[in-house]
Structures are given as C-alpha cells and as structure tokens.
Design a protein around this motif. Structure first.
Motif, PDB file in Angstrom:
ATOM      1  N   GLU A   2      21.804  27.544  25.597  1.00 26.17           N
ATOM      2  CA  GLU A   2      22.773  28.020  25.392  1.00 26.17           C
ATOM      3  C   GLU A   2      21.565  29.549  24.955  1.00 26.17           C
ATOM      4  O   GLU A   2      21.078  29.321  25.346  1.00 26.17           O
ATOM      5  CB  GLU A   2      22.910  27.939  24.138  1.00 26.17           C
ATOM      6  N   CYS A   3      23.400  29.957  24.883  1.00 24.06           N
ATOM      7  CA  CYS A   3      22.932  31.392  24.991  1.00 24.06           C
ATOM      8  C   CYS A   3      22.103  32.204  23.993  1.00 24.06           C
ATOM      9  O   CYS A   3      22.557  31.663  22.270  1.00 24.06           O
ATOM     10  CB  CYS A   3      24.933  32.987  25.131  1.00 24.06           C
ATOM     11  N   LEU A   4      21.320  33.178  23.928  1.00 23.17           N
ATOM     12  CA  LEU A   4      20.317  33.564  22.774  1.00 23.17           C
ATOM     13  C   LEU A   4      21.173  35.005  22.059  1.00 23.17           C
ATOM     14  O   LEU A   4      20.853  34.459  20.628  1.00 23.17           O
ATOM     15  CB  LEU A   4      19.395  34.659  23.058  1.00 23.17           C
ATOM     16  N   ILE A  11      26.468  29.112  30.129  1.00 23.08           N
ATOM     17  CA  ILE A  11      26.088  29.718  30.396  1.00 23.08           C
ATOM     18  C   ILE A  11      25.253  29.713  31.899  1.00 23.08           C
ATOM     19  O   ILE A  11      25.684  28.805  31.960  1.00 23.08           O
ATOM     20  CB  ILE A  11      24.154  30.622  29.274  1.00 23.08           C
ATOM     21  N   GLU A  12      25.673  30.880  32.521  1.00 25.74           N
ATOM     22  CA  GLU A  12      25.297  30.730  34.281  1.00 25.74           C
ATOM     23  C   GLU A  12      23.782  30.873  34.195  1.00 25.74           C
ATOM     24  O   GLU A  12      23.219  31.664  34.305  1.00 25.74           O
ATOM     25  CB  GLU A  12      26.077  31.529  34.625  1.00 25.74           C
ATOM     26  N   LEU A  13      23.634  30.114  35.697  1.00 24.92           N
ATOM     27  CA  LEU A  13      21.765  30.087  35.862  1.00 24.92           C
ATOM     28  C   LEU A  13      21.958  30.391  37.010  1.00 24.92           C
ATOM     29  O   LEU A  13      22.418  30.988  37.673  1.00 24.92           O
ATOM     30  CB  LEU A  13      21.249  29.374  35.757  1.00 24.92           C
ATOM     31  N   CYS A  48      25.423  34.727  30.144  1.00 23.98           N
ATOM     32  CA  CYS A  48      26.401  34.730  29.190  1.00 23.98           C
ATOM     33  C   CYS A  48      27.334  35.344  29.291  1.00 23.98           C
ATOM     34  O   CYS A  48      27.413  36.703  29.353  1.00 23.98           O
ATOM     35  CB  CYS A  48      25.584  34.670  28.474  1.00 23.98           C
ATOM     36  N   PRO A  49      28.173  34.798  29.688  1.00 28.10           N
ATOM     37  CA  PRO A  49      29.882  35.447  30.119  1.00 28.10           C
ATOM     38  C   PRO A  49      30.729  35.650  29.428  1.00 28.10           C
ATOM     39  O   PRO A  49      31.957  36.287  29.604  1.00 28.10           O
ATOM     40  CB  PRO A  49      30.858  33.842  31.217  1.00 28.10           C
TER      41      PRO A  49
END
Length: 133
Positions: A2-4, A11-13, A48-49
């Motif tokens: 998850e986004c920090l 989230i996108e790798l 993170c979009p």
C-alpha cells in the motif's frame, strides 16, 4: 502493498532495480562503496495514482558511515532547497516541527518562527546543526 502516504492498496509497480546495480553505479559514478546494502535483493519503485507519491520499497536506512560518504558531495547538504520554501508555507508560529534526517539543519534556519527538533544519523552533520542553534 500500500501507499506509504495515503494507504491506497492499488499502487503501480514502476520498476524493480537490482541492488547490485545500485551498488555498482555508486562505485562507478560517485566512487563510494555502499555494499552495506548487498543483503537487499532489489528495490521496487512504486507510484500511487491517488496521491501521486513515488516511493521505493523496502524502505532502507543507511549507516552513519553511508551518510558521511554522501556529505562529501556539495550537492548533498544544500543550504537552500525548493522543498524548504514549500514546507515553510504550511508551518505556523505555534507549530512543532520534527525533521527526520535534518542533516546540517538548514531547514531549521528557514522556519525560525516554529519550535524545531532535528534528528539525523550523521553525528558530524548534527554538530554543524547544533552550532547554529
């Protein structure tokens, strides 16, 4: 994962970077040895979009030796950074600021109106920060 920042789970790798590549680049271009990170197989670069944060996992903290190597470069502990002025806009007189990784304390000089506490692993940088208040 998850986004920090916003805890978004979608989230996108963006990229997987082998740590041996980073170690090699540091040796080649900076002439520094960061082999202390060799036990980490790779760094994963995410986006993170939702909040647009880009970040690496795992989160890695270098040793004091690592930061002493970096401080020798004139671009590492800059007295003036764009983000100092941006953050200053959000800090009021009564605010308490905790700067983790404060380096030589240059951000503290930008926000004299607030109560400031700086933390850093690099003892040499902390001595510079303490000498200026």
């Amino acid at each position: 994962m998850e986004c920090l920042l916003c805890q978004n789970r979608n989230i996108e790798l963006l990229e997987i970077i082998p740590t041996k590549t980073v170690i090699s680049l540091a040796r080649t271009y900076l002439n520094i040895d960061i082999s202390e990170f060799k036990n980490i197989k790779s760094l994963k670069y995410y986006f993170c979009p939702i909040c647009h944060l880009k970040f690496y996992l795992p989160q890695v903290v270098g040793s004091e030796t690592y930061y002493r190597l970096l401080e020798k470069f004139n671009w590492y502990y800059l007295k003036d950074k764009w983000e100092y002025d941006q953050a200053k806009k959000f800090i009021n007189r009564r605010d308490k600021v905790l700067d983790i990784g404060c380096g030589e304390g240059w951000f503290a000089q930008k926000i004299l109106h607030a109560k400031f506490t700086g933390l850093d692993i690099n003892g040499e940088a902390l001595l510079v920060a303490a000498s200026s208040g």
